[in-house]
Design an enzyme around this catalytic site. Structure first.
Site, PDB file in Angstrom:
ATOM      1  N   LEU A  79     -16.752 -43.433  49.133  1.00  0.00           N
ATOM      2  CA  LEU A  79     -17.767 -43.903  48.180  1.00  0.00           C
ATOM      3  C   LEU A  79     -17.878 -45.423  48.172  1.00  0.00           C
ATOM      4  CD1 LEU A  79     -16.810 -41.432  45.324  1.00  0.00           C
ATOM      5  CD2 LEU A  79     -19.117 -41.639  46.273  1.00  0.00           C
ATOM      6  N   ASN A 121     -13.104 -48.930  42.232  1.00  0.00           N
ATOM      7  CA  ASN A 121     -13.293 -47.670  42.945  1.00  0.00           C
ATOM      8  C   ASN A 121     -12.045 -47.223  43.705  1.00  0.00           C
ATOM      9  OD1 ASN A 121     -15.014 -45.660  44.647  1.00  0.00           O
ATOM     10  ND2 ASN A 121     -14.116 -47.040  46.176  1.00  0.00           N
ATOM     11  N   ALA A 147      -4.675 -37.724  34.229  1.00  0.00           N
ATOM     12  CA  ALA A 147      -4.308 -38.620  33.125  1.00  0.00           C
ATOM     13  C   ALA A 147      -4.824 -40.034  33.402  1.00  0.00           C
ATOM     14  CB  ALA A 147      -2.798 -38.632  32.949  1.00  0.00           C
ATOM     15  N   LYS A 166      -7.324 -40.877  35.357  1.00  0.00           N
ATOM     16  CA  LYS A 166      -8.787 -40.922  35.382  1.00  0.00           C
ATOM     17  C   LYS A 166      -9.380 -40.904  33.985  1.00  0.00           C
ATOM     18  CE  LYS A 166     -10.193 -41.467  39.540  1.00  0.00           C
ATOM     19  NZ  LYS A 166     -10.517 -42.867  39.877  1.00  0.00           N
ATOM     20  N   ALA A 206     -18.027 -35.848  49.235  1.00  0.00           N
ATOM     21  CA  ALA A 206     -17.222 -35.525  50.407  1.00  0.00           C
ATOM     22  C   ALA A 206     -16.568 -36.815  50.901  1.00  0.00           C
ATOM     23  CB  ALA A 206     -18.130 -34.962  51.489  1.00  0.00           C
ATOM     24  N   LYS A 239     -15.698  -8.483 -14.931  1.00  0.00           N
ATOM     25  CA  LYS A 239     -16.543  -7.542 -15.666  1.00  0.00           C
ATOM     26  C   LYS A 239     -15.894  -6.155 -15.748  1.00  0.00           C
ATOM     27  CE  LYS A 239     -20.171 -10.148 -16.508  1.00  0.00           C
ATOM     28  NZ  LYS A 239     -20.615 -10.481 -17.860  1.00  0.00           N
ATOM     29  N   ASP A 288     -32.478  -9.906   6.156  1.00  0.00           N
ATOM     30  CA  ASP A 288     -31.463  -9.028   5.568  1.00  0.00           C
ATOM     31  C   ASP A 288     -31.485  -7.692   6.307  1.00  0.00           C
ATOM     32  OD1 ASP A 288     -29.847  -7.365   4.144  1.00  0.00           O
ATOM     33  OD2 ASP A 288     -30.579  -7.991   2.180  1.00  0.00           O
ATOM     34  N   LEU A 312     -28.701  -0.171   5.007  1.00  0.00           N
ATOM     35  CA  LEU A 312     -29.074   0.567   3.795  1.00  0.00           C
ATOM     36  C   LEU A 312     -30.592   0.647   3.640  1.00  0.00           C
ATOM     37  CD1 LEU A 312     -28.370   1.700   0.945  1.00  0.00           C
ATOM     38  CD2 LEU A 312     -28.228  -0.662   0.153  1.00  0.00           C
ATOM     39  N   ILE A 355     -33.588   2.325   0.807  1.00  0.00           N
ATOM     40  CA  ILE A 355     -34.266   1.698  -0.338  1.00  0.00           C
ATOM     41  C   ILE A 355     -34.792   0.298   0.035  1.00  0.00           C
ATOM     42  CG2 ILE A 355     -32.923   2.968  -2.059  1.00  0.00           C
ATOM     43  CD1 ILE A 355     -31.246   0.366  -2.427  1.00  0.00           C
ATOM     44  N   GLY A 405     -33.818  -5.544  -2.983  1.00  0.00           N
ATOM     45  CA  GLY A 405     -34.101  -6.089  -4.316  1.00  0.00           C
ATOM     46  C   GLY A 405     -34.967  -7.329  -4.226  1.00  0.00           C
TER      47      GLY A 405
HETATM   48  P1  NAI Z   1     -11.384 -42.576  49.731  1.00  0.00           P
HETATM   49  O1  NAI Z   1      -9.966 -42.260  49.945  1.00  0.00           O
HETATM   50  O2  NAI Z   1     -12.358 -42.348  50.829  1.00  0.00           O
HETATM   51  O3  NAI Z   1     -11.534 -44.060  49.233  1.00  0.00           O
HETATM   52  C1  NAI Z   1     -10.587 -44.721  48.485  1.00  0.00           C
HETATM   53  C2  NAI Z   1     -10.316 -46.060  49.076  1.00  0.00           C
HETATM   54  O4  NAI Z   1      -9.445 -46.793  48.232  1.00  0.00           O
HETATM   55  C3  NAI Z   1      -9.633 -45.989  50.420  1.00  0.00           C
HETATM   56  O5  NAI Z   1     -10.367 -46.687  51.391  1.00  0.00           O
HETATM   57  C4  NAI Z   1      -8.271 -46.603  50.197  1.00  0.00           C
HETATM   58  O6  NAI Z   1      -7.759 -47.294  51.303  1.00  0.00           O
HETATM   59  C5  NAI Z   1      -8.547 -47.524  49.040  1.00  0.00           C
HETATM   60  N1  NAI Z   1      -7.325 -47.840  48.292  1.00  0.00           N
HETATM   61  C6  NAI Z   1      -6.332 -47.016  47.944  1.00  0.00           C
HETATM   62  N2  NAI Z   1      -5.382 -47.684  47.275  1.00  0.00           N
HETATM   63  C7  NAI Z   1      -5.786 -48.966  47.202  1.00  0.00           C
HETATM   64  C8  NAI Z   1      -5.222 -50.127  46.604  1.00  0.00           C
HETATM   65  N3  NAI Z   1      -4.068 -50.086  45.961  1.00  0.00           N
HETATM   66  N4  NAI Z   1      -5.918 -51.266  46.698  1.00  0.00           N
HETATM   67  C9  NAI Z   1      -7.090 -51.330  47.348  1.00  0.00           C
HETATM   68  N5  NAI Z   1      -7.645 -50.270  47.960  1.00  0.00           N
HETATM   69  C10 NAI Z   1      -7.013 -49.086  47.854  1.00  0.00           C
HETATM   70  O7  NAI Z   1     -11.830 -41.739  48.446  1.00  0.00           O
HETATM   71  P2  NAI Z   1     -13.235 -41.579  47.701  1.00  0.00           P
HETATM   72  O8  NAI Z   1     -13.468 -40.148  47.581  1.00  0.00           O
HETATM   73  O9  NAI Z   1     -14.269 -42.429  48.253  1.00  0.00           O
HETATM   74  O10 NAI Z   1     -12.837 -42.071  46.240  1.00  0.00           O
HETATM   75  C11 NAI Z   1     -13.313 -43.256  45.642  1.00  0.00           C
HETATM   76  C12 NAI Z   1     -13.013 -43.214  44.172  1.00  0.00           C
HETATM   77  O11 NAI Z   1     -13.728 -42.139  43.576  1.00  0.00           O
HETATM   78  C13 NAI Z   1     -11.566 -42.975  43.822  1.00  0.00           C
HETATM   79  O12 NAI Z   1     -11.211 -43.725  42.685  1.00  0.00           O
HETATM   80  C14 NAI Z   1     -11.508 -41.519  43.490  1.00  0.00           C
HETATM   81  O13 NAI Z   1     -10.429 -41.186  42.652  1.00  0.00           O
HETATM   82  C15 NAI Z   1     -12.833 -41.340  42.847  1.00  0.00           C
HETATM   83  N6  NAI Z   1     -13.308 -39.966  42.821  1.00  0.00           N
HETATM   84  C16 NAI Z   1     -13.710 -39.358  43.953  1.00  0.00           C
HETATM   85  C17 NAI Z   1     -14.165 -38.069  43.927  1.00  0.00           C
HETATM   86  C18 NAI Z   1     -14.678 -37.394  45.137  1.00  0.00           C
HETATM   87  O14 NAI Z   1     -15.169 -36.256  44.988  1.00  0.00           O
HETATM   88  N7  NAI Z   1     -14.615 -37.996  46.283  1.00  0.00           N
HETATM   89  C19 NAI Z   1     -14.170 -37.294  42.675  1.00  0.00           C
HETATM   90  C20 NAI Z   1     -13.790 -38.048  41.549  1.00  0.00           C
HETATM   91  C21 NAI Z   1     -13.374 -39.329  41.633  1.00  0.00           C
END
Ligand code: NAI
Length: 595
Positions: free
Chosen positions: A21, A99, A166, A168, A197, A416, A493, A497, A513, A516
């Site tokens: 992401l 992120n 926890a 998150k 993904a 009553k 109601d 009855l 009936i 009322g």
């Molecule tokens: P990803 O593993 O592809 O990306 C995470 C990146 O963070 C990696 O490139 C990694 O090298 C970097 N990273 C890890 N520790 C680090 C640190 N201490 N300092 C600097 N960089 C560090 O995973 P993705 O899926 O892209 O996740 C991104 C964020 O979204 C995360 O916080 C994850 O928990 C969150 N998330 C993702 C979901 C998903 O479906 N992919 C669902 C919910 C949350």
């Protein structure tokens, strides 16, 4: 097409931007003119190792598409170093997307301290450190956009992710407070809840989902949240697969656990008793702020002090259709030109027959739990409660549709002998908090007497009134139809009855009936027709006692006596000569018809 959202002159720090992401966010920010700090430690998804490659590749990609970017290889736990990279290279920080993340999934039994600490360090502490380091720069510029990354695992829980869940949800709490602290400096903090993904979800998400959950579909949501035109602050936005929504925590209406301000303790048994109310989310609402949350508590306490609590509350929604159904149920007919205004929603004077408004009172007063709570023996069931008397007062203009909230409380209890008489007061308010109607219902609980209680009512229990001794001033006959009870019951109601011959026999009647309150409605119609020119605006209040059953098809004779603005009435079944509704009166606001 609307104007392109640009970030020229803005500096965006994206943590964990070397893959998944974060990479998509960084590419999009770069494409929209932001100077991007691509932070990534470059370790494994479990937080082991480090490498410069992940960040470098993304920096190259941004540059290749004509953008400006630098790499930062620090761990987010060293947030000050990450932010320093931005300040050294670009002189400022405007946007911070927290992120970076790792996973160390284990069941709670197997989670080691290291699994716990590492996950918390990267997600929670890392986001805190980066935010804190960026803070003075954002404050100085009086501008900032911060994103925290939460997860559905935190909101709903997920097997094997106690540490991650926890952390998150901790980020949601962090965002809540950062949003409040930043507000005055135009620093907004929002939460993204993504599902995408990535290497994190590979093997966890089913293939059909995995292939559709492209991270680049979420990037525009995060980018918009970070634009100066986005006014959200403290929002949680869930996004996935080209879809996004705001997410809220909601709070139910709850239940007061004390009956008065003088009651200083709460018993676990009482909590158990009202648990269904405590957990009822039907009228749950989002609370905007902690002051709103405590404001509601103050209201609860003020109500307790004013003696307004300890009862129950329910809502009643109605539309023109309900008014028409009720009018038909109490015999209004298109055969009477004067009734049309009760039967046709487009009539210029379309209005409710005022006795319709006994219904929002009844949803509370006939609740057996409320009645039972007031009795020492505590026994009140549908089979042993009888509706004895009813009082209704119209307090303000009555709308032809809306939602009324009714709060009700047991007002008096009498012994009553053969039963207990429980008097319940209810007040119904409209959406704006205006008191629209008051009801008082007397409920007779057969077999619940002889508990040594008092026999006479307290002041405030509204008595029935005997009609003057003279011959009635006016008499109206209404023939009920064979289907009268079948029709009336559709107004709410549904006691068998009134429709089920077998049930009626069990209850000691030859046939089902009429309700009322149906005969009560017929009586009110007669008074309105004879003494108020069928004008519901002249109706103020009605009181009557139910004294004998009426069978569908029988004829009602309503005898009326007028004394000033009060019209006394009794309603008798012509076929048997028995009085079905006794001691009744209607108070009119003004009388148009002369005797
Ligand atoms: P990803 O593993 O592809 O990306 C995470 C990146 O963070 C990696 O490139 C990694 O090298 C970097 N990273 C890890 N520790 C680090 C640190 N201490 N300092 C600097 N960089 C560090 O995973 P993705 O899926 O892209 O996740 C991104 C964020 O979204 C995360 O916080 C994850 O928990 C969150 N998330 C993702 C979901 C998903 O479906 N992919 C669902 C919910 C949350």
């Amino acid at each position: 097409m609307s104007e392109e959202l640009r970030f020229d002159g803005r500096v965006a720090v994206i943590t964990g931007a070397g893959s998944g992401l974060g990479r998509e966010y960084a590419l999009l920010f770069g494409a929209r003119g932001a100077k991007v700090v691509v932070n990534d430690l470059g370790g494994s998804f479990q937080g082991e190792g480090a490498s410069k490659r992940a960040a470098d590749v993304v920096v190259d990609e941004i540059r290749a598409q004509g953008g400006t970017a630098v790499a930062d290889y620090n761990s987010v736990v060293d947030g000050d170093k990450v932010i320093e990279t931005a300040v050294k290279n670009f002189g400022r920080v405007d946007i911070l997307v927290n992120n970076a993340g790792i996973l160390r999934d284990r069941s709670i039994a197997k989670t080691t301290d290291q699994d716990w600490d590492l996950v918390h360090a990267v997600h929670l502490k890392g986001s805190f450190k980066c935010t804190q380091a960026a803070w003075p720069y954002m404050r100085k510029n009086n501008y900032g956009r911060i994103i925290m990354t939460a997860s559905n695992s935190g909101i709903y829980g997920n097997f094997g992710q106690a540490n991650y869940s926890a952390a998150k949800l901790g980020l949601v709490g962090l965002a809540n407070s950062v949003a409040i602290e930043g507000e005055k400096n135009n620093i907004h903090c929002n939460v993204i809840i993504p599902t995408a993904a990535s290497r994190m979800t590979e093997g966890i998400l089913p293939d059909i989902l995995f292939n559709e959950l492209k991270p680049h579909l979420i990037a525009p949501v995060v980018v918009y949240l970070c634009h100066e035109s986005c006014e959200d602050n403290g929002s949680y936005i869930e996004s996935s697969a080209g879809w996004a929504t705001k997410v809220h925590f909601v709070r139910g209406k709850g239940s007061v656990l004390r009956t008065s301000i003088d009651q200083k303790t709460v018993s676990p048994e009482y909590v158990k008793k009202v648990w269904s109310k405590v957990t009822d989310m039907t009228h749950a609402k989002h609370v905007d702020s902690i002051s709103q949350a405590s404001g509601y508590l103050i209201e609860v306490l003020e109500n307790l002090k004013a003696g307004k609590s300890g009862g129950i509350e329910d809502t009643f929604q109605y539309s023109s259709k309900d008014l028409i159904l009720y009018a038909l149920g109490i015999g209004a007919s298109v055969k009477n030109a004067n009734d049309l205004k009760f039967l046709y929603e487009n009539h210029a004077e379309f209005a409710a027959i005022p006795t319709f408004f006994v219904l929002p009172g009844l949803i509370v007063s006939m609740q057996t739990s409320l009645v039972a709570d007031a009795l020492p023996a505590g026994k009140a069931e549908l089979t042993n409660i009888l509706h004895g008397e009813q009082y209704l007062e119209i307090c303000d203009d009555i709308p032809t549709s809306g939602t009324l909230t009714t709060s009700g409380k047991v007002f008096d209890v009498m012994d009553k002998g053969s039963g207990a008489l429980v008097v319940v007061n209810t007040d119904s308010y409209d959406e704006s908090g205006r008191l629209v109607v008051k009801n008082q219902s007397s409920v007779f609980v057969v077999g619940a007497g002889k508990f040594g209680g008092k026999k006479t009512p307290i002041a405030g229990v509204i008595p029935i009134m005997n009609a003057p001794k003279r011959k009635p001033d006016a008499v109206i006959h209404y023939k009920t139809s064979e289907d009268q009870a079948a029709l009336y019951r559709l107004s709410g109601d549904s006691n068998p009855l009134h429709i089920d011959p077998d049930f009626a026999k069990l209850a000691g009647f030859k046939v089902p009936i009429i309700h009322g309150l149906c005969s009560f409605g017929f009586s009110a119609r007669a008074v309105l027709a004879r003494y108020a020119n069928n004008n519901p605006l002249l109706f103020k209040a009605i009181k009557a006692r139910f004294s004998a059953p009426v069978i569908p098809g029988q004829t009602l004779r309503i005898d009326m006596w007028k004394e000033g603005r009060r019209v006394f009435f009794t309603t008798t079944v012509v076929e048997t000569g028995k009085e079905a509704v006794s001691g009744g009166y209607v108070d009119l606001k003004d009388s148009t018809a002369k005797l």
